[in-house]
Design an enzyme around this catalytic site. Structure first.
Site, mmCIF file in Angstrom:
data_model
loop_
_atom_site.group_PDB
_atom_site.id
_atom_site.type_symbol
_atom_site.label_atom_id
_atom_site.label_comp_id
_atom_site.label_asym_id
_atom_site.label_seq_id
_atom_site.Cartn_x
_atom_site.Cartn_y
_atom_site.Cartn_z
ATOM 1 N N GLY A 1 3.319 3.817 2.227
ATOM 2 C CA GLY A 1 4.205 4.714 1.508
ATOM 3 C C GLY A 1 4.992 3.978 0.434
ATOM 4 N N SER A 2 6.210 4.418 0.205
ATOM 5 C CA SER A 2 7.014 3.869 -0.894
ATOM 6 C C SER A 2 7.500 2.444 -0.649
ATOM 7 C CB SER A 2 8.209 4.784 -1.165
ATOM 8 O OG SER A 2 7.772 6.035 -1.663
ATOM 9 N N THR A 3 7.324 1.917 0.570
ATOM 10 C CA THR A 3 7.678 0.510 0.783
ATOM 11 C C THR A 3 6.759 -0.404 -0.024
ATOM 12 O OG1 THR A 3 6.238 0.298 2.737
ATOM 13 C CG2 THR A 3 8.520 1.000 3.115
#
Length: 648
Positions: free
Chosen positions: A326-328
């Site tokens: 994801g956005s990590t």
């Protein structure tokens, strides 16, 4: 007429017979002498050894298995002695009748019978198998009084492995179990064959498996004089067994307990590292299992319950669970943009709330978009459109080449077995992964979702933790490890476990500083700011939400309308203190939705524990379990004031 006897002829026959008999006797005597000489001289050593072996017996002495401790000396695995009732099938009568008769003397449960049946299938008939373990003194006395009725059945004293905290940290510690045939074959082909005589158990998972050689110890021997019936008369000589060494872990078991409590009944994984050394401070996979169930040999009902559970408690999610990040992933994408010159920190794009490519609308998470966005804002506000565009500009192979040095799609080399690589996609990977020509081709549209950590991207939480540690520690590539030192059982000298020295990857420090500063902004004013408000230290982080179920272009995501196991995963990576990071975490809470809501609050409590020595209140832990808290509520406790050991 009377026949006259020929005396001379008879004497001659008599003498011939005597001569033949004498020769026969002489030959027989000669053969006897020759045989005696052969036995006494030629086979003297061999027969003397056999005679001695008939008179004596060599009995292996099983060593005490070494302890496992946490970094503060709290014992996580130890041993205790108990009596077992054991049957040697080849010496006993009909097994069903024998067990039924034994059940009249000592309590034998259906679980005991099932476990014995399973062991019987895995063992040889001449091996002694436990039908009951942990007998009381009263049960031992009752059986001793009637032992004559049960040939092939005897009481033995055995050492049992014990995990005093049950399910706590079970995936890291592992467990021991009976040696199976594959393991026996491997031992027989190794130099350790003699060291496992008399031993029925071996490490199966985690530290118990990876540090088996240190924990097992050295088997001793006792030379016993035996009677004609094979009973021991007296001890002639002995070499004592050497206990196994103590393995001290880098894990803080109190921190581990706090994290597992905060997860509650939710599924997921978390790894906390010291970014300077690679020491693993917490290694969490939820749900867990009780390793004590495996010590005696797990029965079929419990095995079926664990193995068929939808929650997969036996799956080590931190080591073998792979997830879209994801956005990590965005800080690493931004760093790749800086390293390749595709973006500068000041360069901006306009985000209308979507990115169109090939007639497909890739939507941003924010309705209407984020407006004008530079690199700092793209990380702090987690702008998807910025990274759709960036992924398209970089291309899949450039992304791959800049992510690989951070260990994505690579084994970390942690000191427990079973780690998965995950998947870092590239055009070459797709060509080899699929058979059909149309599947082998990489399509440009597949690159877009890589920018926000979706698509083919699948990594372990352990990989994400190490990559984050490298990001905030000036590109130093560390090797995560659970074992800190080994304490010799005889000398009590502690020897540090030797691990690879960190090495620096080729990345510009000024670019790392830009990314690190933006991640600090995430916790100060961005998506996870609510959780870190009022913290007396500065930290950095990045929230993430990764889809489990693909949403069509014309549909919107509504968690309440989707089955719980199909909802988005919540992720979070973080480090603290920002000026000199001493702890890094990466975590996933499965199907929990937004990382800012479900994961970031847990990170705040972990940092408070590690940096401030604070333990959250019971009220706060309960609220975090339900994702109903951001900043801590209630009065935090000092770590040393929290009762230990924990009460069941």
């Amino acid at each position: 007429m009377t026949e006259l006897r020929n005396i001379e002829a008879e004497l001659a026959r008599f003498r011939r017979r005597v001569l033949v008999a004498s020769l026969v006797v002489l030959v027989a005597f000669g053969l006897l002498v020759a045989r005696l000489m052969f036995l006494q001289i030629v086979r003297h050593d061999d027969l003397a050894e056999q005679a001695e072996s008939n008179r004596t017996a060599i009995v292996p002495t099983v060593p005490n298995r070494g302890l496992i401790e946490d970094r503060n000396g709290i014992i996580l695995a130890n041993n205790y002695s108990a009596y077992t009732l054991e049957i040697t099938p080849s010496k006993a009568g009909p097994l069903e009748q024998t067990i039924a008769a034994l059940a009249q003397v000592v309590d034998i449960t259906p679980r005991d019978r099932k476990r014995f049946k399973k062991l019987l299938e895995e063992s040889k008939s001449f091996e002694s198998l436990p039908i009951r373990t942990r007998l009381s003194d009263e049960e031992v006395a009752r059986f001793a009084a009637q032992r004559y009725r049960f040939p092939g059945v005897e009481i033995k004293a055995r050492l049992f492995r014990n995990y005093p905290f049950g399910e706590l940290a079970s995936h890291a510690i592992g467990y021991i179990g009976r040696i199976n045939q594959a393991e026996k074959d491997r031992i027989d082909d190794s130099d350790d064959e003699a060291n496992y005589r008399g031993t029925d158990y071996i490490g199966k998972l985690g530290i118990e498996q990876s540090y088996e050689r240190q924990l097992h110890g050295t088997t001793g021997v006792e030379e016993m004089e035996t009677s004609a019936a094979g009973r021991a008369v007296r001890r002639l000589a002995s070499i004592p067994a050497t206990p196994g060494d103590t393995v001290k872990l880098s894990i803080d078991i109190r921190l581990q307990k706090l994290v597992e409590d905060m997860y509650g009944d939710r599924r997921g994984a978390l790894v906390a590292l010291d970014p300077r050394t690679g020491e693993v401070l917490a290694f969490v996979s939820k749900p867990t299992f009780d390793p004590n169930m495996f010590v005696d040999g797990i029965d079929s009902d419990n095995w079926q319950a664990l193995n068929e559970s939808l929650d997969k408690p036996l799956l080590n999610r931190a080591l073998r669970g792979t997830y879209p990040p994801g956005s990590t992933y965005k800080p690493f994408m931004a760093l790749a943009a800086l390293e390749t010159g595709k973006r500068t920190p000041q360069q901006s794009i306009f985000d209308p709330g979507y990115f169109m490519f090939g007639g497909h609308k890739f939507r941003d998470d924010k309705e209407g978009g984020h407006g004008t966005v530079n690199m700092y804002k793209s990380i702090v506000e987690s702008c998807d459109t910025y990274y759709y565009m960036l992924a398209n500009d970089l291309g899949v192979d450039t992304i791959h080449d800049h992510m690989k040095p951070f260990g994505f799609g690579e084994l970390t080399g942690i000191d427990i077995q079973g780690e998965l690589r995950g998947l870092l996609p590239s055009t070459e990977w797709k060509r080899t992964a699929y058979r059909r020509a149309d599947q082998q081709k990489w399509y440009a549209g597949e690159t877009i979702s890589l920018g926000i950590g979706q698509g083919y991207n699948h990594f372990t939480v352990l990989q994400l933790a190490r990559a984050t540690a490298m990001l905030v520690n000036n590109g130093m590539k560390i090797k995560p490890h659970l074992a800190k030192e080994v304490i010799d059982a005889v000398t009590h000298k502690a020897e540090p476990v030797v691990h690879e020295a960190p090495e620096r990857i080729d990345v510009r420090p000024e670019n790392l500083a830009v990314i690190k500063n933006a991640m600090v902004g995430v916790n100060l004013q961005g998506t996870s700011a609510a959780s870190f408000r009022g913290a007396p230290y500065t930290s950095g982080g990045k929230t993430g939400t990764a889809q489990v179920l693909e949403i069509k272009q014309n549909e919107k995501y509504h968690a309440s309308k989707i089955a719980e196991r199909l909802r988005d995963n919540a992720l979070f990576t973080a480090f603290a203190p920002a000026e000199d990071p001493k702890i890094v975490i990466a975590m996933v809470v499965e199907n929990a939705g937004f990382g800012a809501q479900a994961a970031a609050p847990m990170a705040r409590r972990i940092f408070d524990y590690w940096l401030l020595g604070q333990y959250p209140s019971e009220e706060d832990i309960a609220a975090v379990q339900k994702a109903q808290a951001t900043t801590p509520i209630g009065k935090p406790r000092r770590v040393q004031d929290v009762p230990w050991p924990p009460q069941p």
